[in-house]
Design a protein around this motif. Structure first.
Motif, short mmCIF file in Angstrom:
data_model
loop_
_atom_site.label_atom_id
_atom_site.label_comp_id
_atom_site.label_asym_id
_atom_site.label_seq_id
_atom_site.Cartn_x
_atom_site.Cartn_y
_atom_site.Cartn_z
N ASN A 295 16.84 -27.57 102.20
CA ASN A 295 17.74 -27.18 101.10
C ASN A 295 17.78 -25.66 101.03
O ASN A 295 17.02 -25.04 100.29
CB ASN A 295 17.27 -27.76 99.78
CG ASN A 295 18.25 -27.46 98.65
OD1 ASN A 295 19.20 -26.69 98.84
ND2 ASN A 295 18.03 -28.07 97.50
N PRO A 296 18.68 -25.06 101.84
CA PRO A 296 18.73 -23.59 101.88
C PRO A 296 19.16 -22.98 100.55
O PRO A 296 19.00 -21.78 100.34
CB PRO A 296 19.77 -23.31 102.97
CG PRO A 296 20.49 -24.58 103.22
CD PRO A 296 19.62 -25.71 102.76
N ASP A 297 19.68 -23.81 99.64
CA ASP A 297 20.14 -23.31 98.34
C ASP A 297 19.00 -23.24 97.31
O ASP A 297 19.16 -22.72 96.21
CB ASP A 297 21.24 -24.26 97.84
CG ASP A 297 21.93 -23.75 96.58
OD1 ASP A 297 22.18 -22.53 96.50
OD2 ASP A 297 22.20 -24.57 95.68
N TRP A 298 17.83 -23.77 97.70
CA TRP A 298 16.73 -23.83 96.72
C TRP A 298 16.10 -22.46 96.55
O TRP A 298 15.86 -21.74 97.51
CB TRP A 298 15.68 -24.84 97.18
CG TRP A 298 14.73 -25.24 96.09
CD1 TRP A 298 13.42 -24.95 96.02
CD2 TRP A 298 15.04 -26.00 94.93
NE1 TRP A 298 12.87 -25.49 94.88
CE2 TRP A 298 13.86 -26.13 94.18
CE3 TRP A 298 16.21 -26.58 94.43
CZ2 TRP A 298 13.79 -26.82 92.97
CZ3 TRP A 298 16.15 -27.27 93.23
CH2 TRP A 298 14.96 -27.38 92.51
N GLN A 299 15.82 -22.11 95.30
CA GLN A 299 15.32 -20.76 95.03
C GLN A 299 14.19 -20.77 94.01
O GLN A 299 14.32 -21.41 92.96
CB GLN A 299 16.46 -19.88 94.49
CG GLN A 299 16.07 -18.45 94.19
CD GLN A 299 15.68 -17.68 95.44
OE1 GLN A 299 16.45 -17.57 96.39
NE2 GLN A 299 14.45 -17.17 95.45
N VAL A 300 13.13 -20.09 94.33
CA VAL A 300 12.08 -19.84 93.33
C VAL A 300 12.31 -18.46 92.74
O VAL A 300 12.52 -17.49 93.47
CB VAL A 300 10.66 -19.94 93.94
CG1 VAL A 300 9.61 -19.60 92.89
CG2 VAL A 300 10.41 -21.32 94.51
N TYR A 301 12.31 -18.40 91.41
CA TYR A 301 12.43 -17.13 90.70
C TYR A 301 11.12 -16.86 89.98
O TYR A 301 10.43 -17.78 89.55
CB TYR A 301 13.53 -17.21 89.63
CG TYR A 301 14.92 -17.48 90.14
CD1 TYR A 301 15.78 -16.43 90.46
CD2 TYR A 301 15.38 -18.78 90.28
CE1 TYR A 301 17.07 -16.68 90.92
CE2 TYR A 301 16.67 -19.05 90.74
CZ TYR A 301 17.50 -18.00 91.05
OH TYR A 301 18.78 -18.24 91.50
#
Ligand SMILES: Cc1cc2nc3c(=O)[nH]c(=O)nc-3n(C[C@H](O)[C@H](O)[C@H](O)COP(=O)(O)O)c2cc1C
Length: 203
Positions: free
Chosen positions: A139-145
């Protein structure tokens, strides 16, 4: 008052037995107090003590939703989501955000305000792959902030506010100014210390 208002007022609020306040034992670092309170909730068996309200801004208007805290380190408090979600798009436009944790069984609340930074791809993909629902699909759209509290703020709490509604009888001291806390506002009444009533105080 409406009938609903009457019923809401009659609902039970806090349990009798809640942890008291001791401002003298509040750690210097507000994150340390947060972790101590989170550990208390985990130990108590409370469900989803890592869930919080996460607020972003949409053209100046606040928008909140529930998210799960994934981690906490020197980069800040971690959350993860899709970059293309509404919150992802809002954070790209305006990185200011806030978290509110509320633990009802202990009457404790922690608010943190600051700015998020998008963490590196490896961290985001490791989080994606650790999700219980992970089926091996990327899931290249997954993001940790990571939310960093405002380090430059003049507030002694540096963007953190911790408060509690511990029973007055359980409190060992009234919350006031501590090294980890903002001064109590002069226009607010001091926390109540009667033996019979419960009041919320702010650290
Ligand atoms: C208990 C709970 C935990 C949630 N945790 C997350 C989370 O960690 N990440 C996430 O993207 N959405 C999570 N959600 C869903 C969000 O609340 C939200 O509905 C969704 O992310 C879409 O939000 P947005 O349209 O503001 O981007 C959670 C919902 C609940 C009720």
């Amino acid at each position: 008052m409406s009938e609903l208002a009457d019923r809401l007022r009659a609902l039970p609020s806090f349990p009798e037995d809640m942890p008291g306040l001791d401002p003298d034992s509040v750690p210097e670092d507000p994150a340390e107090l947060f972790v101590a309170w989170l550990e208390d909730e985990i130990a108590s068996g409370a469900r989803q003590p890592h869930a919080m309200t996460f607020q972003t801004l949409d053209g100046g208007a606040p928008v909140g939703r529930t998210l799960i805290l994934k981690d906490l380190d020197e980069r800040g408090l971690h959350v993860s989501t899709h970059r293309g979600s509404r919150k992802g798009e809002r954070l790209a436009a305006d990185p200011r955000a806030a978290m509110t944790f509320f633990w009802r069984e202990s009457g404790r609340q922690v608010q943190v305000g600051g700015e998020v930074v998008a963490l590196d791809e490896a961290t985001s993909q490791a989080d994606w792959a650790s999700r219980p629902s992970y089926d091996g699909s990327p899931n290249p759209d997954w993001q940790v902030y990571a939310l960093r509290s405002r380090p430059g703020t003049s507030s002694p709490s540096r963007g953190w506010i911790a408060s509690t509604c511990a029973s007055a009888t359980g409190a060992s001291a009234a919350p006031g100014r501590t090294s980890a806390s903002p001064p109590r506002r002069a226009d607010r009444p001091p926390p109540h210390r009667s033996r019979t009533k419960r009041r919320c105080g702010r650290l």
